[in-house]
Design a protein around this motif. Structure first.
Motif, PDB file in Angstrom:
ATOM      1  N   SER A  27       0.382  -7.438  -0.533  1.00  0.00           N
ATOM      2  CA  SER A  27       0.754  -7.477   0.864  1.00  0.00           C
ATOM      3  C   SER A  27       1.909  -8.429   1.057  1.00  0.00           C
ATOM      4  O   SER A  27       2.057  -9.411   0.334  1.00  0.00           O
ATOM      5  N   ALA A  28       2.743  -8.134   2.085  1.00  0.00           N
ATOM      6  CA  ALA A  28       3.837  -9.021   2.386  1.00  0.00           C
ATOM      7  C   ALA A  28       4.090  -8.992   3.868  1.00  0.00           C
ATOM      8  O   ALA A  28       3.836  -7.999   4.527  1.00  0.00           O
ATOM      9  N   GLY A  29       4.653 -10.076   4.404  1.00  0.00           N
ATOM     10  CA  GLY A  29       5.105 -10.017   5.777  1.00  0.00           C
ATOM     11  C   GLY A  29       4.668 -11.181   6.607  1.00  0.00           C
ATOM     12  O   GLY A  29       3.503 -11.333   6.896  1.00  0.00           O
ATOM     13  N   ILE A  30       5.614 -12.003   6.954  1.00  0.00           N
ATOM     14  CA  ILE A  30       5.409 -13.080   7.909  1.00  0.00           C
ATOM     15  C   ILE A  30       4.200 -13.916   7.515  1.00  0.00           C
ATOM     16  O   ILE A  30       3.298 -14.171   8.276  1.00  0.00           O
ATOM     17  N   GLY A  44       4.640  -6.486   8.654  1.00  0.00           N
ATOM     18  CA  GLY A  44       4.170  -6.754   7.297  1.00  0.00           C
ATOM     19  C   GLY A  44       3.856  -5.480   6.541  1.00  0.00           C
ATOM     20  O   GLY A  44       3.474  -4.469   7.120  1.00  0.00           O
ATOM     21  N   GLU A  45       4.028  -5.544   5.236  1.00  0.00           N
ATOM     22  CA  GLU A  45       3.847  -4.380   4.384  1.00  0.00           C
ATOM     23  C   GLU A  45       2.745  -4.630   3.354  1.00  0.00           C
ATOM     24  O   GLU A  45       2.639  -5.709   2.781  1.00  0.00           O
ATOM     25  N   THR A  46       1.927  -3.617   3.137  1.00  0.00           N
ATOM     26  CA  THR A  46       0.891  -3.643   2.108  1.00  0.00           C
ATOM     27  C   THR A  46       1.220  -2.576   1.074  1.00  0.00           C
ATOM     28  O   THR A  46       1.527  -1.435   1.435  1.00  0.00           O
ATOM     29  N   THR A  47       1.176  -2.913  -0.198  1.00  0.00           N
ATOM     30  CA  THR A  47       1.457  -1.952  -1.257  1.00  0.00           C
ATOM     31  C   THR A  47       0.149  -1.489  -1.883  1.00  0.00           C
ATOM     32  O   THR A  47      -0.664  -2.299  -2.312  1.00  0.00           O
ATOM     33  N   LEU A  48      -0.045  -0.179  -1.906  1.00  0.00           N
ATOM     34  CA  LEU A  48      -1.266   0.427  -2.424  1.00  0.00           C
ATOM     35  C   LEU A  48      -0.964   1.241  -3.675  1.00  0.00           C
ATOM     36  O   LEU A  48       0.124   1.801  -3.820  1.00  0.00           O
ATOM     37  N   LYS A  49      -1.943   1.327  -4.553  1.00  0.00           N
ATOM     38  CA  LYS A  49      -1.839   2.192  -5.716  1.00  0.00           C
ATOM     39  C   LYS A  49      -2.226   3.605  -5.299  1.00  0.00           C
ATOM     40  O   LYS A  49      -3.301   3.823  -4.734  1.00  0.00           O
ATOM     41  N   LEU A  50      -1.355   4.573  -5.574  1.00  0.00           N
ATOM     42  CA  LEU A  50      -1.627   5.954  -5.211  1.00  0.00           C
ATOM     43  C   LEU A  50      -2.573   6.607  -6.203  1.00  0.00           C
ATOM     44  O   LEU A  50      -2.632   6.201  -7.369  1.00  0.00           O
ATOM     45  N   PRO A  51      -3.324   7.625  -5.774  1.00  0.00           N
ATOM     46  CA  PRO A  51      -4.131   8.395  -6.723  1.00  0.00           C
ATOM     47  C   PRO A  51      -3.238   8.972  -7.819  1.00  0.00           C
ATOM     48  O   PRO A  51      -2.051   9.242  -7.593  1.00  0.00           O
ATOM     49  N   ALA A  52      -3.790   9.164  -8.985  1.00  0.00           N
ATOM     50  CA  ALA A  52      -3.025   9.694 -10.112  1.00  0.00           C
ATOM     51  C   ALA A  52      -2.432  11.058  -9.760  1.00  0.00           C
ATOM     52  O   ALA A  52      -3.029  11.836  -9.018  1.00  0.00           O
ATOM     53  N   GLU A  53      -1.240  11.316 -10.294  1.00  0.00           N
ATOM     54  CA  GLU A  53      -0.563  12.603 -10.108  1.00  0.00           C
ATOM     55  C   GLU A  53      -0.293  12.914  -8.635  1.00  0.00           C
ATOM     56  O   GLU A  53      -0.510  14.027  -8.161  1.00  0.00           O
TER      57      GLU A  53
END
Length: 237
Positions: free
Chosen positions: A36-39, A206-215
């Motif tokens: 996560s990022a942001g302020i 703010g931004e949160t980075t998630l891992k996407l499902p495979a493929e």
């Protein structure tokens, strides 16, 4: 071919620049395997309850807010073709949430992405209020697949009548359409998804980075809906 109206929406120069810089300095979120990022905001552990139901506030009078941003640059799926299907303003739903209600951000909520069996080529975003007070899920989430410089197209037809307000433990949902008709575009594989929450002024919180499902593959016909109060509405498009 989809007949829904899709508007390609990118953050205003300052908002996008801020979001990109926030991503670069984000920390690790050990609760969900997200970043996560942001302020100075970090994601809190996800709530375990899945039966929370969001509510929509009554519309307020007045002119809806709009924001126009250039539809230029690399498509969020990363195909580099650009998706210039309209430099039209993104129009907000009536803001049923009172001005005193906080915005749902990585500080008071968590976001997760999950696969769904129907409709095909869709994912589901879920935001959960993990704070102690109500928060509002404004507009639609701004999405960036991998290192895309433009945000994912937003489906204007999905705009609700009022902003979704969440009590502690409640959830809101957004559907992600990944692919258009076969043969329309060359699908691009993505591994990570950046989810940017915005406030009532349509500015990044703010931004949160998630891992996407495979493929996971996207193309230029993909879209994301506005935040909805229930799963059925989020996945009906």
């Amino acid at each position: 071919m989809r007949t829904h109206r899709i508007r390609t929406t990118a953050l205003a120069a300052t908002a996008l620049a801020a979001a990109l810089s926030l991503t670069a300095c984000g920390g690790d979120d050990t609760a969900m395997g997200t970043r996560s990022a942001g302020i100075a905001e970090t994601a809190t552990p996800a709530a375990t309850s899945t039966d929370g139901k969001a509510r929509s506030g009554a519309p307020e009078p007045g002119t809806p807010e709009t924001q126009t941003v250039p539809a230029e640059g690399k498509h969020a799926g990363g195909n580099g073709n650009g998706d210039n299907r309209g430099e039209k303003p993104q129009t907000a739903p009536d803001t049923g949430a009172a001005a005193s209600v906080a915005t749902c951000t990585p500080k008071n909520s968590t976001v997760k992405v999950s696969e769904v069996s129907r409709p095909i080529n869709h994912l589901l975003l879920t935001v959960t209020n993990t704070g102690t007070k109500d928060c509002a899920a404004y507009y639609a989430p701004f999405l960036r697949f991998d290192d895309a410089q433009a945000v994912y197209p937003i489906l204007d037809d999905s705009k609700p009548q009022a902003v979704v307000t969440l009590s502690p433990g409640e959830e809101a949902y957004a559907g992600i359409g990944l692919l258009g008709e076969p043969g329309e575009d060359e699908p691009v594989k993505s591994d990570n998804l950046g989810v940017i929450m915005v406030d009532r002024n349509n500015k990044s919180k703010g931004e949160t980075t998630l891992k996407l499902p495979a493929e996971t593959y996207t193309d230029s016909r993909g879209f994301v809906t506005y935040w909805q109060s229930d799963v059925e509405n989020a996945l009906m498009f």
